[in-house]
Design a protein around this motif. Sequence first.
Motif, mmCIF file in Angstrom:
data_model
loop_
_atom_site.group_PDB
_atom_site.id
_atom_site.type_symbol
_atom_site.label_atom_id
_atom_site.label_comp_id
_atom_site.label_asym_id
_atom_site.label_seq_id
_atom_site.Cartn_x
_atom_site.Cartn_y
_atom_site.Cartn_z
ATOM 1 N N UNK A 1 -1.315 6.598 8.944
ATOM 2 C CA UNK A 1 -2.118 7.128 7.837
ATOM 3 C C UNK A 1 -1.882 6.314 6.570
ATOM 4 N N UNK A 2 -2.916 6.249 5.737
ATOM 5 C CA UNK A 2 -2.806 5.667 4.395
ATOM 6 C C UNK A 2 -3.290 6.726 3.417
ATOM 7 N N UNK A 3 -2.424 7.108 2.486
ATOM 8 C CA UNK A 3 -2.787 8.098 1.474
ATOM 9 C C UNK A 3 -2.520 7.474 0.110
ATOM 10 N N UNK A 4 -3.564 6.920 -0.492
ATOM 11 C CA UNK A 4 -3.376 6.166 -1.724
ATOM 12 C C UNK A 4 -4.685 6.040 -2.484
ATOM 13 N N UNK A 5 -4.571 5.886 -3.783
ATOM 14 C CA UNK A 5 -5.720 5.484 -4.584
ATOM 15 C C UNK A 5 -6.005 4.003 -4.314
ATOM 16 N N UNK B 1 1.095 5.626 -1.959
ATOM 17 C CA UNK B 1 1.355 5.097 -3.294
ATOM 18 C C UNK B 1 2.377 6.015 -3.961
ATOM 19 N N UNK B 2 3.063 5.533 -5.016
ATOM 20 C CA UNK B 2 4.031 6.405 -5.703
ATOM 21 C C UNK B 2 3.410 7.709 -6.189
ATOM 22 N N UNK B 3 2.177 7.647 -6.707
ATOM 23 C CA UNK B 3 1.520 8.856 -7.221
ATOM 24 C C UNK B 3 1.301 9.886 -6.120
ATOM 25 N N UNK B 4 0.752 9.436 -4.996
ATOM 26 C CA UNK B 4 0.456 10.387 -3.925
ATOM 27 C C UNK B 4 1.740 10.902 -3.274
ATOM 28 N N UNK B 5 2.744 10.050 -3.183
ATOM 29 C CA UNK B 5 4.008 10.500 -2.593
ATOM 30 C C UNK B 5 4.645 11.605 -3.437
#
Length: 539
Positions: free
Chosen positions: A76-80, A126-130
């Motif tokens: 999975x990729x969860x990022x802006x 990304x740091x934000x989503x994490x």
Amino acid sequence: MLKNPKYVYGDEDLCLPAHLNFGSFMLNNLWMNKDKVTLINGSTHETLTCGEIAQEAMNLAISLKNIGFKRGEVVAICSENRREFWGTVIGIVCAGGVVTTINPGYSKDELIHVLNISKPKYIFCSPNTYNMCENTLKSMNIVSKIILYGDVSNKENNLSYSNLAKTNGKDVGMIDFEEFEVVEVNGQTDTVFILYSSGTTGLPKGVMLTHLNVLVSCCLEPTMQSDKINLTITPWYHTMGLIGTLRGLSKAVKVVFLPKFEIESYLNTIERYKINLLVVVPPVLVALCKYQSNHDVSSVNVIYSGAAPLHGDTIKDVHKRFPKLESVLQGYGMTEVTLAVARDVQSKAHLAKPGGVGFIVKNAVIKVVDINTREPLGPNQPGEICAKGVIIMKGYVGKSKEDDFDEEGFFKTGDIGYYDENKYFFIVDRLKELIKYKAYQVPPMELEAVLLQHPAVRDAGVVGLPDASAGEVPLAFVVLQPNANATEKELQQFVADRLSNPKQLRGGVRFVEEIPKNPSGKILRKRLREMIKTTKSKL
């Protein structure tokens, strides 16, 4: 067998690589153009070449293998939108994996829902989503490794994308293209992406796309042009952004991207980079047309709009806003058809028609059927659009195909539309979103298009309000322009002057601050119907 005269058939001449391996296709094309700048961050002005994406992809593929990754596993990729995204996507595919892209704006329940569909073993964040999703991710036994973009010095027990993609995980330098080999796949049947349906009428479903599905889409005439500077703001986790940008990268086009839409930043980017082609959704165009500014937008000569049809009057306004504009092109599709099944193309821009979505794409077949009898319809007869061909998804994860495909193998889109005598397509509305007023079927999109022509209206969404005698009556939710005024009666009369009797706003007008939409710009009517119980007009 004879072709059905009421079906619309796309051309069949399409050149595909014999290996049918999407990873190999992308890697070869990127390396062939390795010195070309292909991505520019319009906010930070950081650039990325085709070669840099390819190098990171190869390094990452080897690193994944070194940490135990196996062919067919889901990542999975969860990022802006950010620079690491494409090295991740292509690296996973080159390693024989399945990519699933996740909306970083999902709530906890939505995130759990989609992770239980695709069951990824690894996830890139990304740091934000994490920071937003850390507790949820750690609470699930599905994910065994989390890989972070950016600085991970304070994130214990997590891997670093930079370490994996820049040095292949063992500080042995960069992988040589000539020595690298992508993992072999069965391109006709192996899944390469699990993406999520828009969920406008319910929870998202996991859409399985094969290597062949995506290869065919990438080998069609591109939306973004190699001789133009292209601007996109569509999130890359969404089909329109993911497949659309992959198509551009495969041809080394120059793409300026913005992480999100802010009108001043958007116009500044057009001015700074002399943007030639815009890839947008209709709400962005409406906002641009109603925003007063002195930005120089004369470089824009092509606009490609998707996700919902543009009304003819809106197209006229767009031409006024962009003085050197030559073409406003549109398309029709969804995740299940690997982006688009009908579209305008630059080579046939002169054939584009206001309010239409173009001609059928190559290697596809479309039929329009009566929603009650399921019999095929001829030109200018609205019915449900059904499609089949090599761009149609493999199916939904964990779901039988019987409910979504008919006996001839056509995918039932749930959209109402028609084609004219030239086989040019028009979309009316979603089948499930038609308002049932007495014996009439009222398409909400038509009322919304009219409301948007009112100078005081910034945005609008229309749904059916339950009515004891009529079944349903149209109700409008309206967002006003800043410092603008309009009354409920004024807007009801505005619609009455322009549309037939069944399409009157008998349910009234409710003034709100925002119309709920998904990332591609589609109105979430389920949310609007929920708002009926809680929202009252402010005026």
